[in-house]
Design a protein around this motif. Structure first.
Motif, PDB file in Angstrom:
ATOM      1  N   LEU A  72      -5.132  -1.967 -12.186  1.00  0.00           N
ATOM      2  CA  LEU A  72      -5.141  -3.407 -12.225  1.00  0.00           C
ATOM      3  C   LEU A  72      -4.568  -3.865 -13.566  1.00  0.00           C
ATOM      4  CD1 LEU A  72      -7.867  -4.912 -10.172  1.00  0.00           C
ATOM      5  CD2 LEU A  72      -5.377  -4.749  -9.356  1.00  0.00           C
ATOM      6  N   ALA A  73      -4.953  -3.102 -14.674  1.00  0.00           N
ATOM      7  CA  ALA A  73      -4.311  -3.278 -15.975  1.00  0.00           C
ATOM      8  C   ALA A  73      -2.957  -2.896 -15.999  1.00  0.00           C
ATOM      9  CB  ALA A  73      -5.172  -2.523 -16.909  1.00  0.00           C
ATOM     10  N   LYS A  74      -2.578  -1.851 -15.259  1.00  0.00           N
ATOM     11  CA  LYS A  74      -1.165  -1.333 -15.386  1.00  0.00           C
ATOM     12  C   LYS A  74      -0.021  -2.503 -14.741  1.00  0.00           C
ATOM     13  CE  LYS A  74      -0.909   3.542 -15.483  1.00  0.00           C
ATOM     14  NZ  LYS A  74      -0.646   4.721 -14.825  1.00  0.00           N
ATOM     15  N   LEU A  75      -0.778  -2.879 -13.604  1.00  0.00           N
ATOM     16  CA  LEU A  75       0.181  -3.946 -12.871  1.00  0.00           C
ATOM     17  C   LEU A  75       0.008  -5.328 -13.699  1.00  0.00           C
ATOM     18  CD1 LEU A  75       1.476  -5.205 -10.493  1.00  0.00           C
ATOM     19  CD2 LEU A  75      -0.911  -5.979  -9.758  1.00  0.00           C
ATOM     20  N   ARG A  76      -1.058  -5.591 -14.616  1.00  0.00           N
ATOM     21  CA  ARG A  76      -1.038  -7.028 -15.150  1.00  0.00           C
ATOM     22  C   ARG A  76       0.191  -6.414 -16.549  1.00  0.00           C
ATOM     23  NH1 ARG A  76      -6.180  -6.734 -16.357  1.00  0.00           N
ATOM     24  NH2 ARG A  76      -6.744  -7.697 -14.288  1.00  0.00           N
ATOM     25  N   LYS A  88       5.191 -15.495 -14.101  1.00  0.00           N
ATOM     26  CA  LYS A  88       3.921 -15.778 -14.394  1.00  0.00           C
ATOM     27  C   LYS A  88       3.185 -16.294 -13.423  1.00  0.00           C
ATOM     28  CE  LYS A  88       4.504 -15.904 -19.466  1.00  0.00           C
ATOM     29  NZ  LYS A  88       4.458 -16.828 -20.499  1.00  0.00           N
ATOM     30  N   ASP A  89       3.679 -17.246 -12.738  1.00  0.00           N
ATOM     31  CA  ASP A  89       2.934 -17.961 -11.499  1.00  0.00           C
ATOM     32  C   ASP A  89       2.732 -17.025 -10.419  1.00  0.00           C
ATOM     33  OD1 ASP A  89       5.693 -17.519 -10.800  1.00  0.00           O
ATOM     34  OD2 ASP A  89       6.089 -19.390  -9.750  1.00  0.00           O
ATOM     35  N   CYS A  90       3.282 -15.868 -10.404  1.00  0.00           N
ATOM     36  CA  CYS A  90       3.067 -14.876  -9.179  1.00  0.00           C
ATOM     37  C   CYS A  90       2.075 -13.789  -9.653  1.00  0.00           C
ATOM     38  CB  CYS A  90       4.232 -14.264  -8.551  1.00  0.00           C
ATOM     39  SG  CYS A  90       5.139 -15.564  -7.785  1.00  0.00           S
ATOM     40  N   ARG A  91       1.492 -14.028 -10.823  1.00  0.00           N
ATOM     41  CA  ARG A  91       0.527 -12.995 -11.499  1.00  0.00           C
ATOM     42  C   ARG A  91      -0.894 -12.838 -10.623  1.00  0.00           C
ATOM     43  NH1 ARG A  91      -0.229 -13.444 -17.431  1.00  0.00           N
ATOM     44  NH2 ARG A  91       1.725 -13.190 -17.123  1.00  0.00           N
ATOM     45  N   THR A  92      -1.183 -13.954 -10.561  1.00  0.00           N
ATOM     46  CA  THR A  92      -2.611 -13.835  -9.560  1.00  0.00           C
ATOM     47  C   THR A  92      -2.650 -13.420  -8.230  1.00  0.00           C
ATOM     48  OG1 THR A  92      -2.564 -16.186  -9.112  1.00  0.00           O
ATOM     49  CG2 THR A  92      -3.578 -15.723 -11.164  1.00  0.00           C
ATOM     50  N   ALA A  93      -1.426 -14.021  -7.575  1.00  0.00           N
ATOM     51  CA  ALA A  93      -1.160 -13.572  -6.067  1.00  0.00           C
ATOM     52  C   ALA A  93      -0.982 -11.847  -6.236  1.00  0.00           C
ATOM     53  CB  ALA A  93      -0.327 -14.204  -5.408  1.00  0.00           C
ATOM     54  N   ALA A  94      -0.176 -11.415  -7.100  1.00  0.00           N
ATOM     55  CA  ALA A  94       0.122  -9.936  -7.101  1.00  0.00           C
ATOM     56  C   ALA A  94      -1.486  -9.095  -7.255  1.00  0.00           C
ATOM     57  CB  ALA A  94       1.135  -9.531  -8.001  1.00  0.00           C
ATOM     58  N   LEU A  95      -2.136  -9.880  -8.303  1.00  0.00           N
ATOM     59  CA  LEU A  95      -3.356  -8.936  -8.669  1.00  0.00           C
ATOM     60  C   LEU A  95      -4.353  -8.919  -7.347  1.00  0.00           C
ATOM     61  CD1 LEU A  95      -3.736  -9.919 -12.263  1.00  0.00           C
ATOM     62  CD2 LEU A  95      -3.242  -7.701 -11.391  1.00  0.00           C
ATOM     63  N   LYS A  96      -4.455 -10.143  -6.671  1.00  0.00           N
ATOM     64  CA  LYS A  96      -5.374 -10.411  -5.763  1.00  0.00           C
ATOM     65  C   LYS A  96      -5.086  -9.542  -4.462  1.00  0.00           C
ATOM     66  CE  LYS A  96      -6.769 -14.968  -6.119  1.00  0.00           C
ATOM     67  NZ  LYS A  96      -6.739 -16.300  -5.332  1.00  0.00           N
ATOM     68  N   LYS A  97      -3.346  -9.073  -4.375  1.00  0.00           N
ATOM     69  CA  LYS A  97      -3.204  -8.250  -3.220  1.00  0.00           C
ATOM     70  C   LYS A  97      -3.300  -6.905  -3.603  1.00  0.00           C
ATOM     71  CE  LYS A  97       0.667  -7.439   0.151  1.00  0.00           C
ATOM     72  NZ  LYS A  97       1.858  -8.158   0.534  1.00  0.00           N
ATOM     73  N   ILE A 149       1.368   3.363  -8.376  1.00  0.00           N
ATOM     74  CA  ILE A 149       0.262   3.370  -9.394  1.00  0.00           C
ATOM     75  C   ILE A 149      -1.108   3.880  -8.889  1.00  0.00           C
ATOM     76  CG2 ILE A 149      -0.979   1.933 -10.951  1.00  0.00           C
ATOM     77  CD1 ILE A 149       1.392   0.026 -11.148  1.00  0.00           C
ATOM     78  N   LYS A 150      -1.311   4.831  -9.395  1.00  0.00           N
ATOM     79  CA  LYS A 150      -2.546   5.756  -8.865  1.00  0.00           C
ATOM     80  C   LYS A 150      -3.664   5.584 -10.017  1.00  0.00           C
ATOM     81  CE  LYS A 150      -0.197   9.200  -6.234  1.00  0.00           C
ATOM     82  NZ  LYS A 150       0.077  10.620  -6.077  1.00  0.00           N
ATOM     83  N   GLY A 151      -4.904   5.661  -9.528  1.00  0.00           N
ATOM     84  CA  GLY A 151      -6.119   5.791 -10.561  1.00  0.00           C
ATOM     85  C   GLY A 151      -7.194   5.001 -10.225  1.00  0.00           C
ATOM     86  N   GLY A 152      -8.028   4.656 -11.005  1.00  0.00           N
ATOM     87  CA  GLY A 152      -9.168   3.774 -10.943  1.00  0.00           C
ATOM     88  C   GLY A 152      -8.579   2.390 -10.550  1.00  0.00           C
ATOM     89  N   ALA A 153      -9.763   1.647 -10.144  1.00  0.00           N
ATOM     90  CA  ALA A 153      -9.379   0.159  -9.895  1.00  0.00           C
ATOM     91  C   ALA A 153      -8.987  -0.690 -11.191  1.00  0.00           C
ATOM     92  CB  ALA A 153     -10.438  -0.308  -9.270  1.00  0.00           C
ATOM     93  N   ARG A 154      -9.788  -0.519 -12.280  1.00  0.00           N
ATOM     94  CA  ARG A 154      -9.572  -1.167 -13.294  1.00  0.00           C
ATOM     95  C   ARG A 154      -8.306  -0.673 -14.030  1.00  0.00           C
ATOM     96  NH1 ARG A 154     -15.255  -1.936 -16.632  1.00  0.00           N
ATOM     97  NH2 ARG A 154     -16.426  -3.161 -14.732  1.00  0.00           N
ATOM     98  N   PRO A 189       0.909  -1.288   0.044  1.00  0.00           N
ATOM     99  CA  PRO A 189       0.021   0.052   0.117  1.00  0.00           C
ATOM    100  C   PRO A 189       1.013   1.210   0.180  1.00  0.00           C
ATOM    101  CG  PRO A 189      -0.068  -1.196   2.012  1.00  0.00           C
ATOM    102  CD  PRO A 189       0.758  -1.949   1.076  1.00  0.00           C
ATOM    103  N   ALA A 190       0.476   2.065  -0.529  1.00  0.00           N
ATOM    104  CA  ALA A 190       1.043   3.687  -0.675  1.00  0.00           C
ATOM    105  C   ALA A 190       0.932   4.400   0.606  1.00  0.00           C
ATOM    106  CB  ALA A 190       0.558   4.485  -1.855  1.00  0.00           C
ATOM    107  N   LYS A 191       1.939   5.268   1.041  1.00  0.00           N
ATOM    108  CA  LYS A 191       2.019   5.667   2.253  1.00  0.00           C
ATOM    109  C   LYS A 191       0.992   6.798   2.290  1.00  0.00           C
ATOM    110  CE  LYS A 191       6.634   4.884   3.584  1.00  0.00           C
ATOM    111  NZ  LYS A 191       8.111   5.536   3.615  1.00  0.00           N
ATOM    112  N   ASP A 192       0.761   7.377   1.115  1.00  0.00           N
ATOM    113  CA  ASP A 192      -0.628   8.381   1.097  1.00  0.00           C
ATOM    114  C   ASP A 192      -2.023   8.013   0.882  1.00  0.00           C
ATOM    115  OD1 ASP A 192      -0.181   7.855  -1.505  1.00  0.00           O
ATOM    116  OD2 ASP A 192      -0.043   9.948  -2.216  1.00  0.00           O
ATOM    117  N   LYS A 193      -1.813   6.578   0.953  1.00  0.00           N
ATOM    118  CA  LYS A 193      -3.256   5.977   0.916  1.00  0.00           C
ATOM    119  C   LYS A 193      -4.237   6.224  -0.610  1.00  0.00           C
ATOM    120  CE  LYS A 193      -3.810   5.136   5.653  1.00  0.00           C
ATOM    121  NZ  LYS A 193      -4.814   5.213   6.907  1.00  0.00           N
ATOM    122  N   ASN A 194      -3.227   6.134  -1.561  1.00  0.00           N
ATOM    123  CA  ASN A 194      -3.938   6.645  -2.805  1.00  0.00           C
ATOM    124  C   ASN A 194      -3.261   5.684  -3.963  1.00  0.00           C
ATOM    125  OD1 ASN A 194      -5.296   7.605  -5.136  1.00  0.00           O
ATOM    126  ND2 ASN A 194      -4.030   9.516  -4.767  1.00  0.00           N
ATOM    127  N   GLY A 195      -3.703   4.475  -4.067  1.00  0.00           N
ATOM    128  CA  GLY A 195      -3.173   3.582  -5.051  1.00  0.00           C
ATOM    129  C   GLY A 195      -2.095   2.553  -4.348  1.00  0.00           C
TER     130      GLY A 195
END
Length: 138
Positions: free
Chosen positions: A93-97, A106-115, A85-90, A56-62
């Motif tokens: 998450l697209a940027k992270l993907r 690739k095996d850690c992709r789902t865990a990173a997206l869930k977190k 990374i800031k912005g809307g949820a979709r 989590p970001a320190k400024d609680k934004n993204g």
């Protein structure tokens, strides 16, 4: 540099980050960059060369994405690249993907997206639902 399997075999039972509890078969891990906090080879951040972490970001934004660069592997503090990374949820998450598709595991992709989605969900401000007005008895 030794292989990650050899490092795992050495540190599997003696890691200082391992946390065992009574009546729980799978021990937990207290590693700072861990995605799932399960003590297992797949998510261990100390032995793998390619590591991605979501915090989590320190400024609680993204959220902040930490990626481990291969160039400075022997300098632990300088080896991580931080990007917030800031912005809307979709959008976030697209940027992270897209970051994960650029060469990270690739095996850690789902865990990173869930977190990341859990962090986004926790930052949302929830307004209490308005209840029905109570009728006064006459």
């Amino acid at each position: 540099m030794s292989s990650s399997q050899l490092q795992w075999a050495i540190t599997r039972n003696t890691s200082s980050f391992m946390m065992k509890k009574r009546n729980i078969s799978q021990p937990f891990s207290r590693e700072p960059l861990h995605l799932t906090n399960r003590h297992c080879f797949k998510y261990n951040t100390m032995i793998h060369k390619n590591v991605i972490a979501v915090q989590p970001a320190k400024d609680k934004n993204g959220f902040v994405v930490l990626t481990k660069s291969k160039r400075k592997g022997f300098k632990p503090k300088q080896s991580f690249v931080r990007s917030q990374i800031k912005g809307g949820a979709r959008h976030t998450l697209a940027k992270l993907r897209n970051i994960m598709k650029a060469g990270y595991r690739k095996d850690c992709r789902t865990a990173a997206l869930k977190k990341a989605s859990a962090i986004i969900r926790s930052e949302k401000v929830r307004t209490p639902k308005k209840g029905k007005p109570v009728k006064k008895a006459e």
